[in-house]
Design a protein around this motif. Structure first.
Motif, short mmCIF file in Angstrom:
data_model
loop_
_atom_site.label_atom_id
_atom_site.label_comp_id
_atom_site.label_asym_id
_atom_site.label_seq_id
_atom_site.Cartn_x
_atom_site.Cartn_y
_atom_site.Cartn_z
N ALA A 80 -13.65 -15.44 7.63
CA ALA A 80 -13.93 -15.33 9.01
C ALA A 80 -12.67 -15.50 9.68
CB ALA A 80 -14.62 -16.66 9.29
N ALA A 81 -12.04 -15.43 9.32
CA ALA A 81 -10.77 -15.71 9.10
C ALA A 81 -9.34 -14.41 9.55
CB ALA A 81 -9.60 -16.47 9.13
N GLY A 82 -10.18 -13.33 8.77
CA GLY A 82 -9.45 -12.22 8.95
C GLY A 82 -9.06 -11.57 7.36
N TYR A 83 -9.38 -12.42 6.28
CA TYR A 83 -8.72 -12.44 5.26
C TYR A 83 -9.39 -11.75 4.15
CZ TYR A 83 -5.21 -15.69 7.38
OH TYR A 83 -4.04 -16.22 8.13
N THR A 84 -8.95 -11.27 3.30
CA THR A 84 -9.42 -9.82 2.29
C THR A 84 -9.53 -10.35 0.91
OG1 THR A 84 -7.55 -8.58 1.87
CG2 THR A 84 -9.58 -8.35 4.36
N TRP A 85 -8.43 -11.36 0.47
CA TRP A 85 -8.56 -12.58 -0.46
C TRP A 85 -8.47 -14.01 -0.04
CZ3 TRP A 85 -6.87 -9.92 -5.37
CH2 TRP A 85 -7.02 -8.65 -5.52
#
Length: 230
Positions: free
Chosen positions: A65-70
């Protein structure tokens, strides 16, 4: 003392193996069942937050939801969100990830300097190329399965919304139909029928002052394919 050490090690191993396998949402995948973390951290651009309801699944959802991919869970209550890996983490025995999650005691959430790492299917940097207007009916579907359909709250700038949505889910093919429907897939069906571009004539709006764009048509799917820049 040797017997005591053996008993402790065995207890940890049994405790770790007794944890349930977590359900990882949003098509994320487990990259390291247990890895060694370091003071400088193994996730790049990491943000670490402590939660009383931490689990691998809730951490993945928060990072996504915060736009992180890991994402990674550590020390029971820590959720780590990052943009990549810093080098190659050293794998650790799964028995080292022996701390129960604060949100579910039946799941493991890492250990002391031990982190469980998960990765988004996001396609990463790249661009989308128009591949044409395709017939799309129940008898002659344009996209093969697995197929994802999605409808947004608004069809404003629908093509951008759709390709971003599909790319984040890890699907390299995207299409819009009848100015409402967004579809994601891994490719065209064998024998998919290409139609004249003029048949994809349904309009959807762009941001104010930018006019409109063509977003497929009735039973016509306007198809885009992702091309990675790396």
């Amino acid at each position: 003392m040797k017997q005591l050490a053996l008993f402790v090690a065995t207890s940890f191993a049994l405790g770790a193996s007794a944890f349930n396998i977590p359900v990882i949402p949003l098509n994320w995948t487990t990259q390291y069942a247990c890895a060694v973390d370091v003071p400088s951290r193994v996730l790049a651009n990491v943000v670490t937050t402590q939660y009383t309801d931490n689990t691998p699944g809730s951490c993945v959802q928060r990072c996504d939801a915060a736009g992180y991919t890991w994402a990674g869970v550590e020390y029971s209550n820590e959720c780590h969100c990052g943009t990549g890996l810093v080098g190659t983490p050293a794998s650790a025995p799964v028995s080292d990830c022996n701390m129960a999650c604060t949100g579910d005691p039946n799941l493991s959430c890492g250990g002391s300097w031990r982190i469980q790492i998960y990765k988004s299917p996001d396609l990463g940097p790249g661009s989308w190329t128009l591949r044409g207007c395709y017939l799309d009916t129940a008898a002659s579907p344009a996209f093969g399965s697995p197929l994802v359909h999605h409808t947004f709250d608004t069809n404003l700038d629908l093509i951008t919304q759709c390709v971003d949505y599909c790319g984040h889910l890890g699907y390299p093919w995207s299409g819009v139909e009848n100015a409402t429907d967004c579809q994601c897939s891994f490719g065209l069906t064998p024998g998919a029928q290409l139609r004249p571009q003029s048949e994809c004539n349904s309009l959807c709006p762009l941001p104010p002052g930018e006019g409109n764009e063509y977003c497929g048509g009735f039973q016509r799917l306007e198809v885009y394919q992702f091309q990675n820049h790396t």
